[in-house]
Design a protein around this motif. Structure first.
Motif, PDB file in Angstrom:
ATOM      1  N   SER A  77      32.494  21.364 -45.285  1.00  0.00           N
ATOM      2  CA  SER A  77      32.418  22.249 -46.439  1.00  0.00           C
ATOM      3  C   SER A  77      31.401  21.678 -47.437  1.00  0.00           C
ATOM      4  N   PHE A  78      30.727  22.595 -48.142  1.00  0.00           N
ATOM      5  CA  PHE A  78      29.774  22.167 -49.159  1.00  0.00           C
ATOM      6  C   PHE A  78      29.756  23.215 -50.263  1.00  0.00           C
ATOM      7  N   ALA A  79      29.922  22.785 -51.502  1.00  0.00           N
ATOM      8  CA  ALA A  79      29.896  23.705 -52.639  1.00  0.00           C
ATOM      9  C   ALA A  79      28.464  23.880 -53.118  1.00  0.00           C
ATOM     10  N   GLU A  80      28.065  25.122 -53.334  1.00  0.00           N
ATOM     11  CA  GLU A  80      26.732  25.433 -53.850  1.00  0.00           C
ATOM     12  C   GLU A  80      26.887  26.148 -55.182  1.00  0.00           C
ATOM     13  N   ALA A  81      26.093  25.747 -56.148  1.00  0.00           N
ATOM     14  CA  ALA A  81      26.106  26.405 -57.455  1.00  0.00           C
ATOM     15  C   ALA A  81      25.208  27.639 -57.392  1.00  0.00           C
ATOM     16  N   ILE A  82      25.761  28.786 -57.725  1.00  0.00           N
ATOM     17  CA  ILE A  82      25.023  30.042 -57.739  1.00  0.00           C
ATOM     18  C   ILE A  82      24.870  30.458 -59.204  1.00  0.00           C
ATOM     19  N   HIS A  83      23.633  30.737 -59.605  1.00  0.00           N
ATOM     20  CA  HIS A  83      23.361  31.127 -60.991  1.00  0.00           C
ATOM     21  C   HIS A  83      23.051  32.623 -61.046  1.00  0.00           C
ATOM     22  N   TYR A  84      23.775  33.340 -61.893  1.00  0.00           N
ATOM     23  CA  TYR A  84      23.576  34.778 -62.075  1.00  0.00           C
ATOM     24  C   TYR A  84      23.004  35.032 -63.467  1.00  0.00           C
ATOM     25  N   ARG A  85      22.088  35.965 -63.565  1.00  0.00           N
ATOM     26  CA  ARG A  85      21.576  36.411 -64.857  1.00  0.00           C
ATOM     27  C   ARG A  85      21.791  37.919 -64.917  1.00  0.00           C
ATOM     28  N   LEU A  86      22.491  38.387 -65.923  1.00  0.00           N
ATOM     29  CA  LEU A  86      22.796  39.809 -66.061  1.00  0.00           C
ATOM     30  C   LEU A  86      21.778  40.468 -66.973  1.00  0.00           C
ATOM     31  N   MET A  87      21.076  41.456 -66.440  1.00  0.00           N
ATOM     32  CA  MET A  87      20.062  42.186 -67.199  1.00  0.00           C
ATOM     33  C   MET A  87      20.473  43.658 -67.256  1.00  0.00           C
ATOM     34  N   GLY A  88      20.239  44.271 -68.370  1.00  0.00           N
ATOM     35  CA  GLY A  88      20.544  45.679 -68.529  1.00  0.00           C
ATOM     36  C   GLY A  88      19.385  46.549 -68.075  1.00  0.00           C
ATOM     37  N   PRO A  89      19.606  47.863 -68.008  1.00  0.00           N
ATOM     38  CA  PRO A  89      18.535  48.780 -67.607  1.00  0.00           C
ATOM     39  C   PRO A  89      17.363  48.756 -68.583  1.00  0.00           C
ATOM     40  N   ASP A  90      17.628  48.323 -69.805  1.00  0.00           N
ATOM     41  CA  ASP A  90      16.565  48.199 -70.802  1.00  0.00           C
ATOM     42  C   ASP A  90      15.925  46.804 -70.751  1.00  0.00           C
ATOM     43  N   LEU A  91      16.256  46.036 -69.717  1.00  0.00           N
ATOM     44  CA  LEU A  91      15.771  44.674 -69.485  1.00  0.00           C
ATOM     45  C   LEU A  91      16.216  43.691 -70.559  1.00  0.00           C
ATOM     46  N   ARG A  92      17.261  44.057 -71.295  1.00  0.00           N
ATOM     47  CA  ARG A  92      17.852  43.109 -72.237  1.00  0.00           C
ATOM     48  C   ARG A  92      18.694  42.117 -71.460  1.00  0.00           C
ATOM     49  N   ASP A  93      18.692  40.897 -71.904  1.00  0.00           N
ATOM     50  CA  ASP A  93      19.469  39.843 -71.262  1.00  0.00           C
ATOM     51  C   ASP A  93      20.910  39.921 -71.765  1.00  0.00           C
ATOM     52  N   TYR A  94      21.844  40.144 -70.853  1.00  0.00           N
ATOM     53  CA  TYR A  94      23.258  40.237 -71.219  1.00  0.00           C
ATOM     54  C   TYR A  94      23.988  38.933 -70.952  1.00  0.00           C
ATOM     55  N   GLY A  95      23.275  37.875 -70.616  1.00  0.00           N
ATOM     56  CA  GLY A  95      23.905  36.582 -70.408  1.00  0.00           C
ATOM     57  C   GLY A  95      23.751  36.094 -68.982  1.00  0.00           C
ATOM     58  N   SER A  96      24.348  34.963 -68.723  1.00  0.00           N
ATOM     59  CA  SER A  96      24.257  34.380 -67.394  1.00  0.00           C
ATOM     60  C   SER A  96      25.552  33.651 -67.088  1.00  0.00           C
ATOM     61  N   ALA A  97      25.711  33.326 -65.846  1.00  0.00           N
ATOM     62  CA  ALA A  97      26.896  32.601 -65.407  1.00  0.00           C
ATOM     63  C   ALA A  97      26.533  31.746 -64.204  1.00  0.00           C
ATOM     64  N   THR A  98      27.222  30.647 -64.079  1.00  0.00           N
ATOM     65  CA  THR A  98      27.056  29.790 -62.912  1.00  0.00           C
ATOM     66  C   THR A  98      28.428  29.640 -62.274  1.00  0.00           C
ATOM     67  N   GLU A  99      28.456  29.750 -60.967  1.00  0.00           N
ATOM     68  CA  GLU A  99      29.731  29.637 -60.269  1.00  0.00           C
ATOM     69  C   GLU A  99      29.508  28.836 -58.990  1.00  0.00           C
ATOM     70  N   ASN A 100      30.476  28.024 -58.642  1.00  0.00           N
ATOM     71  CA  ASN A 100      30.414  27.278 -57.390  1.00  0.00           C
ATOM     72  C   ASN A 100      30.992  28.129 -56.276  1.00  0.00           C
ATOM     73  N   GLN A 101      30.280  28.192 -55.166  1.00  0.00           N
ATOM     74  CA  GLN A 101      30.772  28.900 -53.998  1.00  0.00           C
ATOM     75  C   GLN A 101      30.876  27.907 -52.853  1.00  0.00           C
ATOM     76  N   ASP A 102      31.970  28.000 -52.108  1.00  0.00           N
ATOM     77  CA  ASP A 102      32.246  27.083 -51.017  1.00  0.00           C
ATOM     78  C   ASP A 102      31.675  27.640 -49.720  1.00  0.00           C
ATOM     79  N   TYR A 103      30.724  26.933 -49.134  1.00  0.00           N
ATOM     80  CA  TYR A 103      30.132  27.328 -47.855  1.00  0.00           C
ATOM     81  C   TYR A 103      30.601  26.375 -46.773  1.00  0.00           C
ATOM     82  N   TRP A 104      30.770  26.894 -45.562  1.00  0.00           N
ATOM     83  CA  TRP A 104      31.133  26.094 -44.402  1.00  0.00           C
ATOM     84  C   TRP A 104      29.888  25.948 -43.532  1.00  0.00           C
ATOM     85  N   TYR A 105      29.494  24.708 -43.249  1.00  0.00           N
ATOM     86  CA  TYR A 105      28.326  24.407 -42.426  1.00  0.00           C
ATOM     87  C   TYR A 105      28.783  23.950 -41.049  1.00  0.00           C
ATOM     88  N   ILE A 106      28.078  24.402 -40.019  1.00  0.00           N
ATOM     89  CA  ILE A 106      28.377  24.013 -38.642  1.00  0.00           C
ATOM     90  C   ILE A 106      27.089  23.509 -37.989  1.00  0.00           C
TER      91      ILE A 106
END
Length: 119
Positions: A77-106
């Motif tokens: 198992s390996f955790a990867e940090a995923i960064h999201y940026r939320l943009m509106g239809p007017d291209l305004r920045d509505y914020g961002s978030a980072t979340e760890n997602q658990d991936y399984w490597y074989i």
């Protein structure tokens, strides 16, 4: 529907598309002894049936890559940090978030390559 709610809905749908609904081939190469080796990964989060489906997809990907039989030589198992940026239809920045997602490597080696490398 307000613009803010619509933006949130679009962001949610977009994040679902990024969820990793199948397996990915990370690398596939010929090793130092001539054996073909590779690594696949899949998202190891969510409902059990979904994770099982992703694992099945990874097994099928290894079989396709090897053209037949393979041997799994390691898993982890390996955790990867995923960064999201939320943009509106007017291209305004509505914020961002980072979340760890658990991936399984074989890690795997192709069987037909492995037997020919031993000779």
């Amino acid at each position: 529907m307000s613009n803010e709610l619509r933006t949130t809905a679009v962001g949610f749908v977009f994040s679902l598309l990024l969820c990793g609904c199948g397996a990915s081939l990370v690398t596939s190469t010929r090793g130092t002894r001539g054996a073909e080796v590779g690594v696949v990964k899949y998202l190891n989060q969510g409902m059990g049936a979904v994770i099982d489906s992703r694992r099945q997809s990874a097994l099928e990907l290894m079989q396709r890559d090897c053209g037949g039989a393979y041997e799994i030589v390691w898993e982890r198992s390996f955790a990867e940090a995923i960064h999201y940026r939320l943009m509106g239809p007017d291209l305004r920045d509505y914020g961002s978030a980072t979340e760890n997602q658990d991936y399984w490597y074989i890690g795997y080696v192709c069987e037909h390559q492995r037997s020919s490398a031993r000779r």
